[in-house]
Motif scaffolding. Structure first.
Motif, short mmCIF file in Angstrom:
data_model
loop_
_atom_site.label_atom_id
_atom_site.label_comp_id
_atom_site.label_asym_id
_atom_site.label_seq_id
_atom_site.Cartn_x
_atom_site.Cartn_y
_atom_site.Cartn_z
N PHE A 88 0.84 -1.20 0.00
CA PHE A 88 0.00 0.00 0.00
C PHE A 88 0.88 1.25 0.00
N LEU A 89 1.88 1.27 0.88
CA LEU A 89 2.79 2.41 0.96
C LEU A 89 3.59 2.55 -0.33
N LEU A 90 4.05 1.43 -0.88
CA LEU A 90 4.83 1.47 -2.12
C LEU A 90 4.02 2.10 -3.25
N PHE A 91 2.79 1.64 -3.46
CA PHE A 91 1.98 2.18 -4.54
C PHE A 91 1.53 3.61 -4.24
N ASP A 92 1.45 3.97 -2.96
CA ASP A 92 1.13 5.34 -2.59
C ASP A 92 2.25 6.27 -3.02
N CYS A 93 3.48 5.78 -3.00
CA CYS A 93 4.62 6.56 -3.50
C CYS A 93 4.65 6.56 -5.03
N VAL A 94 4.47 5.38 -5.62
CA VAL A 94 4.65 5.22 -7.06
C VAL A 94 3.61 5.98 -7.87
N ASP A 95 2.35 5.99 -7.42
CA ASP A 95 1.31 6.66 -8.23
C ASP A 95 1.62 8.13 -8.44
N GLY A 96 2.06 8.79 -7.37
CA GLY A 96 2.40 10.21 -7.49
C GLY A 96 3.64 10.44 -8.33
N GLU A 97 4.62 9.55 -8.20
CA GLU A 97 5.85 9.69 -8.99
C GLU A 97 5.57 9.54 -10.49
N VAL A 98 4.77 8.54 -10.83
CA VAL A 98 4.41 8.35 -12.23
C VAL A 98 3.59 9.53 -12.74
N ALA A 99 2.69 10.05 -11.91
CA ALA A 99 1.87 11.20 -12.30
C ALA A 99 2.75 12.41 -12.59
N ARG A 100 3.76 12.66 -11.76
CA ARG A 100 4.63 13.81 -11.98
C ARG A 100 5.46 13.64 -13.25
N TRP A 101 5.97 12.44 -13.48
CA TRP A 101 6.80 12.22 -14.67
C TRP A 101 5.99 12.34 -15.95
N GLY A 103 3.09 13.87 -16.22
CA GLY A 103 2.26 15.05 -16.24
C GLY A 103 0.78 14.72 -16.25
N GLN A 104 0.41 13.70 -15.47
CA GLN A 104 -0.97 13.22 -15.47
C GLN A 104 -1.63 13.37 -14.10
N ASN A 105 -1.32 14.45 -13.41
CA ASN A 105 -1.99 14.72 -12.13
C ASN A 105 -3.47 15.00 -12.38
N SER A 106 -4.32 14.47 -11.53
CA SER A 106 -5.76 14.69 -11.71
C SER A 106 -6.46 14.80 -10.37
N ALA A 107 -7.59 15.48 -10.37
CA ALA A 107 -8.40 15.59 -9.15
C ALA A 107 -8.92 14.22 -8.74
N THR A 108 -9.22 13.39 -9.74
CA THR A 108 -9.70 12.03 -9.45
C THR A 108 -8.64 11.24 -8.69
N GLY A 109 -7.40 11.34 -9.15
CA GLY A 109 -6.31 10.62 -8.49
C GLY A 109 -6.12 11.05 -7.05
N ILE A 110 -6.20 12.37 -6.81
CA ILE A 110 -6.05 12.88 -5.44
C ILE A 110 -7.20 12.38 -4.56
#
Length: 255
Positions: A88-101, A103-110
Motif C-alpha cells: 500500500f505504501l509502495l503504490f502510494d509513492c509510485v502513483d504520485g511519482e508516475v503522475a509527476r513524470w 504530467g498526469q496529475n488529476s483531481a480524481t487521483g487525489i
C-alpha cells in the motif's frame, strides 16, 4: 520500448525536496526506505501505458486487503497484513511519482488516494477487531470498528482543514501553521511528538503492532496479546481524536 530514464533525472522530477521535507506530506517510512524502492519501480512503469489512477486503485486494493488478511488466524494473517500494508505504501509513492513524470496529475487521483487512506486504515482496525473476537462477532469486533471510526475521524479532521481553507480562498497551510498558538497546547504536542505514540493510529505502524501481538499469541497459545494490543490502539486513537481537534483549532491552520 522507450529507454528507462536515469535515476537522478527521475528523482529530481518525481521526488521534489519540498514534498520529502514536509512533516505532514510524507510518511517517515517513505523517507527512510520506501522512496528508494519506489523510484526503481517508477523507472520501469513510466515506460509502460499504466496510468497513475490505475496505480492508485492498486494501492486501495492492497490497503483494504491488509485488513481482510487479519481474518486469517495465526501469524500468517498478521504477516500478510504487514506485507500488504507495505505494498500500500509502495503504490502510494509510485502513483504520485508516475503522475509527476507523465504530467498526469488529476483531481480524481487525489480523491481516490485520500479515499484509499481512509479505507485502508479502517479495514485494518476492523480486521483487528474480527481477529480479536476469534469468531468474528461480539464486543471485540465492535471495538475494532469503533477504533476504525476514530482513525477515520482523525484523517477527516486533517483533510477538512484543506476544505475549509479552499472555501475561504486560502492557500494550503504550511508546516509553520500547524504550530499551536497556545504555549500549553504546544508543550503537550511536543511531548506527544517525542514519544511518537500517535503513529500507531496509522495502518502501517498498527500492522506492525498487530504482528508483534500475533507472535505473542503464538507463543502463549491464546489471543489475549492481540486483544490487549487492540485495546491499547483503541484508547490511543480516541485520546487522539479530541487532542488533534484541539491542536487544529489552537493553531493557525484555519486562519
Amino acid at each position: 520500448m522507450v529507454a528507462a530514464p536515469v535515476l537522478e533525472e527521475l528523482r529530481e522530477v518525481c521526488q521534489p525536496q519540498a514534498k520529502l521535507a514536509s512533516r505532514n506530506g510524507e510518511h517517515w517510512a517513505g523517507r527512510l526506505y520506501m522512496r528508494r524502492i519506489s523510484l526503481r519501480l517508477t523507472r520501469q512503469l513510466v515506460r509502460t501505458p499504466v496510468t497513475p489512477d490505475q496505480l492508485t486503485w492498486t494501492m486501495v486494493v492492497c490497503g483494504v486487503a491488509s485488513g481482510a488478511a487479519l481474518m486469517i488466524p495465526g501469524p500468517t494473517g498478521a504477516v500478510l497484513a504487514v506485507v500488504l500494508m507495505q505494498l500500500f505504501l509502495l503504490f502510494d509513492c509510485v502513483d504520485g511519482e508516475v503522475a509527476r513524470w507523465k504530467g498526469q496529475n488529476s483531481a480524481t487521483g487525489i480523491y481516490v488516494d485520500r479515499l484509499g487512506a481512509y479505507l485502508a486504515d479502517a479495514a485494518l482496525f476492523a480486521g483487528a477487531g474480527y481477529r480479536a473476537a476469534e469468531s468474528g462477532f461480539g464486543g471485540w469486533l465492535s471495538l475494532g470498528i469503533a477504533t476504525a471510526l476514530g482513525v477515520v475521524l482523525l484523517k477527516a479532521s486533517t483533510d477538512l482543514v484543506d476544505v475549509a481553507r479552499a472555501r475561504r480562498g486560502l492557500t494550503v497551510a504550511d508546516d509553520e501553521a500547524t504550530r499551536p498558538r497556545s504555549q500549553g497546547v504546544a508543550t503537550v504536542r511536543r511531548l506527544a511528538a517525542a514519544f511518537k505514540i500517535h503513529r500507531v493510529t496509522n495502518g502501517i505502524e498498527a500492522s506492525l503492532v498487530l504482528l508483534a501481538a500475533a507472535a505473542a499469541d503464538a507463543a502463549t497459545g491464546g489471543i489475549e496479546p492481540t486483544r490487549w494490543a487492540l485495546g491499547a490502539l483503541a484508547v490511543i486513537t480516541w485520546v487522539m481524536v479530541p487532542a488533534h481537534l484541539l491542536s487544529i483549532l489552537s493553531s493557525s491552520r484555519l486562519r
